[in-house]
Scaffold this motif. Structure first.
Motif, PDB file in Angstrom:
ATOM      1  N   THR A 520       0.838  -1.152  -0.002  1.00 50.80           N
ATOM      2  CA  THR A 520       0.202   0.038   0.111  1.00 50.80           C
ATOM      3  C   THR A 520       0.988   1.432   0.021  1.00 50.80           C
ATOM      4  OG1 THR A 520      -0.254  -0.102   2.358  1.00 50.80           O
ATOM      5  CG2 THR A 520      -1.743  -1.051   1.250  1.00 50.80           C
ATOM      6  N   TYR A 521       0.485   2.264  -0.642  1.00 47.83           N
ATOM      7  CA  TYR A 521       0.971   3.393  -0.877  1.00 47.83           C
ATOM      8  C   TYR A 521       0.175   4.513  -0.681  1.00 47.83           C
ATOM      9  CZ  TYR A 521       4.341   0.563  -3.305  1.00 47.83           C
ATOM     10  OH  TYR A 521       5.074  -0.514  -3.692  1.00 47.83           O
ATOM     11  N   THR A 522       0.489   5.761   0.019  1.00 49.76           N
ATOM     12  CA  THR A 522      -0.298   6.982   0.236  1.00 49.76           C
ATOM     13  C   THR A 522       0.645   7.886  -0.076  1.00 49.76           C
ATOM     14  OG1 THR A 522      -0.177   6.955   2.654  1.00 49.76           O
ATOM     15  CG2 THR A 522      -1.701   5.798   1.750  1.00 49.76           C
ATOM     16  N   SER A 523       0.236   9.103  -0.534  1.00 46.79           N
ATOM     17  CA  SER A 523       1.125  10.254  -0.906  1.00 46.79           C
ATOM     18  C   SER A 523       0.113  11.545  -1.241  1.00 46.79           C
ATOM     19  CB  SER A 523       1.953  10.112  -2.044  1.00 46.79           C
ATOM     20  OG  SER A 523       3.019  11.258  -2.180  1.00 46.79           O
ATOM     21  N   THR A 524       0.342  12.646  -0.970  1.00 47.93           N
ATOM     22  CA  THR A 524      -0.362  13.687  -1.221  1.00 47.93           C
ATOM     23  C   THR A 524       0.744  14.671  -2.010  1.00 47.93           C
ATOM     24  OG1 THR A 524      -1.629  13.836   0.849  1.00 47.93           O
ATOM     25  CG2 THR A 524      -1.593  15.903  -0.318  1.00 47.93           C
ATOM     26  N   LEU A 525       0.383  15.077  -3.167  1.00 44.28           N
ATOM     27  CA  LEU A 525       1.153  15.650  -4.021  1.00 44.28           C
ATOM     28  C   LEU A 525       0.829  17.289  -4.279  1.00 44.28           C
ATOM     29  CD1 LEU A 525       1.481  13.064  -6.864  1.00 44.28           C
ATOM     30  CD2 LEU A 525       2.895  13.326  -4.660  1.00 44.28           C
ATOM     31  N   PHE A 526       1.591  18.226  -4.539  1.00 46.27           N
ATOM     32  CA  PHE A 526       1.272  19.319  -4.666  1.00 46.27           C
ATOM     33  C   PHE A 526       1.938  20.089  -5.931  1.00 46.27           C
ATOM     34  CE2 PHE A 526       0.991  18.879  -0.070  1.00 46.27           C
ATOM     35  CZ  PHE A 526       0.088  19.078   0.286  1.00 46.27           C
ATOM     36  N   ASN A 527       1.257  21.026  -6.474  1.00 47.86           N
ATOM     37  CA  ASN A 527       1.773  21.874  -7.599  1.00 47.86           C
ATOM     38  C   ASN A 527       1.662  23.311  -7.460  1.00 47.86           C
ATOM     39  OD1 ASN A 527      -0.897  20.633  -9.026  1.00 47.86           O
ATOM     40  ND2 ASN A 527      -0.167  22.733 -10.225  1.00 47.86           N
ATOM     41  N   VAL A 528       2.424  24.163  -7.641  1.00 49.63           N
ATOM     42  CA  VAL A 528       2.042  25.541  -7.824  1.00 49.63           C
ATOM     43  C   VAL A 528       2.968  26.371  -8.861  1.00 49.63           C
ATOM     44  CG1 VAL A 528       4.009  26.140  -6.265  1.00 49.63           C
ATOM     45  CG2 VAL A 528       2.075  27.494  -6.346  1.00 49.63           C
ATOM     46  N   GLY A 529       2.512  27.303  -9.461  1.00 49.50           N
ATOM     47  CA  GLY A 529       3.143  28.095 -10.658  1.00 49.50           C
ATOM     48  C   GLY A 529       2.664  29.392 -10.822  1.00 49.50           C
ATOM     49  N   VAL A 530       3.826  30.183 -11.305  1.00 46.59           N
ATOM     50  CA  VAL A 530       3.247  31.627 -11.713  1.00 46.59           C
ATOM     51  C   VAL A 530       3.750  32.093 -13.149  1.00 46.59           C
ATOM     52  CG1 VAL A 530       5.207  32.462 -10.410  1.00 46.59           C
ATOM     53  CG2 VAL A 530       3.158  34.082 -10.655  1.00 46.59           C
ATOM     54  N   ARG A 531       2.908  32.777 -13.826  1.00 45.21           N
ATOM     55  CA  ARG A 531       3.652  33.314 -14.960  1.00 45.21           C
ATOM     56  C   ARG A 531       3.038  34.643 -15.238  1.00 45.21           C
ATOM     57  NH1 ARG A 531       4.282  30.297 -20.544  1.00 45.21           N
ATOM     58  NH2 ARG A 531       4.638  32.035 -22.011  1.00 45.21           N
ATOM     59  N   TYR A 532       3.925  35.569 -15.754  1.00 44.19           N
ATOM     60  CA  TYR A 532       3.615  36.934 -15.836  1.00 44.19           C
ATOM     61  C   TYR A 532       3.828  37.248 -17.425  1.00 44.19           C
ATOM     62  CZ  TYR A 532       3.285  42.147 -15.151  1.00 44.19           C
ATOM     63  OH  TYR A 532       2.799  43.357 -15.038  1.00 44.19           O
ATOM     64  N   ASN A 533       2.646  37.680 -18.081  1.00 44.63           N
ATOM     65  CA  ASN A 533       2.807  37.864 -19.504  1.00 44.63           C
ATOM     66  C   ASN A 533       2.474  39.416 -19.986  1.00 44.63           C
ATOM     67  OD1 ASN A 533       2.829  35.150 -19.993  1.00 44.63           O
ATOM     68  ND2 ASN A 533       0.604  34.835 -20.116  1.00 44.63           N
ATOM     69  N   ARG A 534       2.957  40.310 -19.158  1.00 44.53           N
ATOM     70  CA  ARG A 534       2.556  42.061 -19.431  1.00 44.53           C
ATOM     71  C   ARG A 534       3.710  42.066 -20.484  1.00 44.53           C
ATOM     72  NH1 ARG A 534       1.652  46.168 -20.850  1.00 44.53           N
ATOM     73  NH2 ARG A 534       1.504  47.875 -19.831  1.00 44.53           N
ATOM     74  N   PHE A 535       4.845  41.956 -20.464  1.00 48.70           N
ATOM     75  CA  PHE A 535       5.693  42.142 -21.650  1.00 48.70           C
ATOM     76  C   PHE A 535       5.990  41.200 -22.496  1.00 48.70           C
ATOM     77  CE2 PHE A 535       6.482  44.635 -17.559  1.00 48.70           C
ATOM     78  CZ  PHE A 535       6.216  45.889 -17.971  1.00 48.70           C
ATOM     79  N   PRO A 536       5.787  41.322 -23.895  1.00 55.06           N
ATOM     80  CA  PRO A 536       6.151  40.168 -24.810  1.00 55.06           C
ATOM     81  C   PRO A 536       7.593  39.852 -24.627  1.00 55.06           C
ATOM     82  CG  PRO A 536       4.394  41.781 -25.794  1.00 55.06           C
ATOM     83  CD  PRO A 536       4.906  42.346 -24.501  1.00 55.06           C
ATOM     84  N   ALA A 537       8.436  40.863 -24.561  1.00 56.25           N
ATOM     85  CA  ALA A 537       9.826  40.631 -24.650  1.00 56.25           C
ATOM     86  C   ALA A 537      10.417  39.661 -23.501  1.00 56.25           C
ATOM     87  CB  ALA A 537      10.627  42.155 -24.722  1.00 56.25           C
ATOM     88  N   PHE A 538       9.658  39.769 -22.464  1.00 60.25           N
ATOM     89  CA  PHE A 538      10.022  39.101 -21.115  1.00 60.25           C
ATOM     90  C   PHE A 538       8.873  38.596 -20.517  1.00 60.25           C
ATOM     91  CE2 PHE A 538      11.723  38.572 -16.859  1.00 60.25           C
ATOM     92  CZ  PHE A 538      12.624  37.721 -17.159  1.00 60.25           C
TER      93      PHE A 538
END
Length: 778
Positions: A520-538
């Motif tokens: 038997t196996y139990t596990s709680t997984l997380f993910n989090v991410g952020v993205r900023y699209n204000r400036f096309p150059a960066f």
């Protein structure tokens, strides 16, 4: 959960009854390019779910429930999208699209288990569009090579039926077809990349780095094969393709062929797609015209693919879909293997003779899926449900003298039954919540073809509820976060191990009884991410994600040296993946740079044990890191340039002291990889492309006194390959293609032959080969 489902469905049908009628506008027209009418272009109403597709003549008609002004966007893979505004009184609109590059813009991906724009994903994603697949199919149908050429971070192809060592960022990758898992972590035979013919694919989504979104087995990421969906409004349309293939290094015995037939259409609320593909490969020859070693070779293989997709849309908010795919690819060789020699650089080849054992390869892979999608339930919630069945039989080569009594040939048998559902609910105009659960039953074993049990049947039941939220703040800031809870139970009956012998018949591991039970196996997984699209150059992004994998339980069971499975180290691998990158856009230029670090307290390294002559799993902590860079530039409308480079490295903490000194071997870590391509369209309907793929040197280990290296630690010497393909549209419906693989006839050993060093697999790569094709659409 069932009660909420009933409430949601009831609300959906009530909403149909109480819909408010608004004024309706009809608009029609044609979509063309300089080459003529464009088929399958999408015309959608911005701000609404209304959309349609052009037919084979480029025509469309669209009814719009808008009393005032509205705007339409027309898009098609390989062409630049256009958006225009209209008033309610306008009834016609014709469009002229310009051919674009293979660069990605508003491509829809499956990174969050729901369709979304690539620009909303805060991690590295590679999407192989239909155009990209067609370009590669003009050269080869080997999907392992197509992926290796196009996906930074994916290890090189071995050019065989097996994808051993073709890791993604140094870890195992979960292969899926429309979300149906093809991989099984219970007994990883590493043959899952070749699960379907690429001719029936709409695109391939490659999500890199550990991901909790799809669960068990995706510690390095996932590759999702998305199958074709009918788009024509005509009752019947189709595509017929015929190809002739062979070796230019030595034509004798090398010729083969391929034929594919696709029929699709729409009849009222019903749509369908039916496809059949058959391919026969002749002998594969190296650059000197000699036969490539026959172990798992794709030479002398016969492949079949049957595909059916049926859809029913009772209204524009619902769709019910049934999909079935069958794939079979087996080698029927007229040669027996002649081993190679790493020390003398003598490649493996073959001599005329009857193959021992059954044909190797995929002896049938079945995928059946029933899905239902509904929009605009209570509060604007949408629902996606899928029930599926997958069954496959993969046959491996004969092991001479390895088992008690002599030879043995094994095959993995796997059957999966699964159900999943996901709700997606808007919270505000800026945020949404997706939630649901996965249920899967996987029964896998690895018997010998004569009935002897090598790996006993493992019965896994996996339940995994999940939730993910996404927010768009200040228009340009995208935040994502999610959680997934894995609950796994694997049941194994009592079994007896097979006695393993060496070439002299001496016992390496004895046969003895092992008491079964439950893991038997139990596990709680997380993910989090952020993205900023204000400036096309960066446009920067950062993410943290976790992956979970029950690591090859079958391998541990078959090599058991204890009398109870509770004493075997089968602990699951939990991977933490950190990623930081950015995208830069400027007119016809796009550049992306991504760096990553992947850590795990337990490893899954295959390490050779000289005392037993077996490969065992090392469970030491691991750290893998690297970066990927891609660039696209379109200096003029007729020219596209692409560049890519990927580097990955990994080390293990063998002393568990926090000091990562031991390099991971070639089975896990690929040599640095460089790639580029140029596409040129000198005339209307004519496109010429040259692709470069370079595997660079990796030298991390010392030689043994014999001159060999330890298993999987061989030096990888650099080699450079070029492919050429041309396509010419003779008429509006007829296309001719020419593909040349290994254009300059490079004489080389693929990376796996070099680091693996096993005599039977020490084969050279394929020499110059041709592929001539004709495709007719109607």
């Amino acid at each position: 959960m069932i009660t909420s489902f009933k409430v949601a469905v009831t609300g959906f049908f009530l909403s149909l009854v109480t819909m408010t009628t608004v004024a309706q506008t009809s608009i029609s027209g044609t979509v063309q390019s300089s080459e003529g009418p464009l088929r399958h272009a999408t015309i959608r109403v911005n701000g609404a779910k209304t959309a349609t597709f052009t037919d084979k003549d480029g025509k469309y008609s669209l009814s719009i429930n808008r009393p005032d002004t509205f705007s339409l966007t027309v898009s098609l893979m390989g062409y630049t999208s256009q958006t225009r505004s209209f008033t309610a009184g306008q009834t016609t609109a014709d469009w002229m699209l310009e051919q674009s590059s293979r660069a990605l813009g508003e491509v829809i991906v499956s990174a969050s288990r729901k369709p979304e724009s690539l620009d909303n994903v805060p991690s590295s994603v590679t999407v192989l569009t239909r155009k990209t697949l067609e370009d590669n199919l003009a050269v080869t149908s080997d999907i392992t090579q197509i992926l290796a050429n196009e996906v930074p971070g994916l290890a090189p192809s071995a050019q065989t039926n097996s994808n051993v060592g073709q890791s993604l960022r140094g870890r195992s990758v979960l292969i899926m077809i429309d979300g149906i898992p093809q991989s099984t972590p219970l007994r990883n035979g590493e043959v899952d990349l070749r699960s379907i013919d690429p001719a029936v694919l709409e695109r391939i989504d490659v999500i890199k780095g550990a991901t909790a979104i799809y669960g068990n087995g995706a510690s390095g990421g996932l590759i999702n094969y998305i199958t074709l969906t009918p788009k024509d409004n005509t009752p019947i349309a189709g595509r017929t393709s015929v190809n002739l293939t062979g070796s230019l290094a030595s034509l004798k015995g090398s010729t083969g062929g391929r034929i594919g037939q696709l029929l699709h259409g729409k009849l009222g609320k019903f749509d369908y797609a039916v496809s059949g593909v058959y391919e026969h490969n002749g002998e594969w020859k190296d650059a000197k015209g000699k036969l490539v070693g026959t172990n798992y070779s794709l030479g002398e293989t016969d492949s079949y693919n049957a595909f059916v997709k049926l859809g029913y849309a009772p209204n524009r908010r619902q769709r019910i879909q049934l999909m079935y795919n069958y794939y079979n690819s087996q080698q029927h060789s007229n040669y027996t293997l002649v081993n190679g020699n790493f020390l003398t650089e003598q490649p493996a080849t073959g001599v005329l003779g009857k193959q021992t054992g059954k044909p190797t390869g995929i002896n049938g892979n079945h995928n059946l899926q029933l899905s239902w999608h509904a929009d605009s339930l209570i509060g604007g919630t949408s629902l996606q449900t899928d029930a599926y069945y997958e069954s496959r039989d993969d046959v491996f080569y004969v092991s001479l003298g390895r088992f008690e009594g002599g030879d043995g040939q094994s095959h993995t048998l796997s059957k999966k039954k699964g159900f999943r559902f996901m709700f997606n609910s808007p919270i505000t105009r800026q945020g949404s919540l997706s939630y649901g659960a996965d249920f899967i039953n996987d029964i896998t074993s690895q018997p010998l073809v004569d009935g002897r049990i090598w790996v006993p049947e493992m019965n896994m039941f996996n339940v995994a509820p999940f939730a993910e939220t996404q927010w768009r703040l200040l228009d340009d800031l995208i935040l994502k976060g999610g959680v997934r809870m894995e609950r796994v139970k694997i049941s194994v009956d009592d079994y007896t191990t097979l006695r393993i012998t060496n070439a002299s018949g001496q016992t390496i591991t004895p046969s003895f009884a092992v008491k079964g039970g439950d893991l038997t196996y139990t596990s709680t997984l997380f993910n989090v991410g952020v993205r900023y699209n204000r400036f096309p150059a960066f446009q920067p992004y950062a993410s943290f994600s976790q992956g979970f994998s029950v690591t090859d339980v079958g391998l541990a069971l078959r090599d058991a040296k204890v009398d109870n499975i509770s004493k075997i180290n089968t602990e699951a691998v939990l991977v933490n993946n950190y990623e930081l990158g950015f995208v830069s856009k400027a007119q016809k230029f796009r550049f992306e740079l991504t760096g990553f670090i992947s850590t795990s307290k337990l490893g899954a390294e295959m390490v050779y044990d000289a005392a037993t002559d077996l490969f065992n799993v090392s469970r030491t902590p691991e750290r893998i890191y690297g970066f990927e860079a891609t660039a696209h530039y379109q200096p003029v409308s007729r020219v596209d340039l692409n560049l890519a480079f990927s580097y990955v490295e990994g080390k293990a903490d063998t002393g568990r002291t926090g000091d990562y000194r031991m390099y991971l071997n070639g089975r896990r870590i690929a040599a640095p990889k460089a790639g580029s391509s140029i596409a040129y369209r000198p005339l209307s309907g004519l496109e010429l492309q040259v692709h470069y793929n370079g595997i660079l040197k990796r030298d991390r280990f010392d030689k043994l006194p014999s001159g060999l290296y330890k298993g999987n630690e061989g030096i990888v010497k650099a080699y450079h390959l070029f492919n050429f393909n041309a396509s010419y549209r003779v008429t509006r419906s007829t296309m001719l293609t020419l593909g040349i693989e290994n254009l300059f006839n490079a004489d080389y050993f693929p990376a796996r032959s070099q680091w693996f060093m096993i005599p039977g697999f020490y084969s050279k790569g394929r020499g110059t080969a041709f592929n001539i094709g004709i495709t007719v659409n109607y």
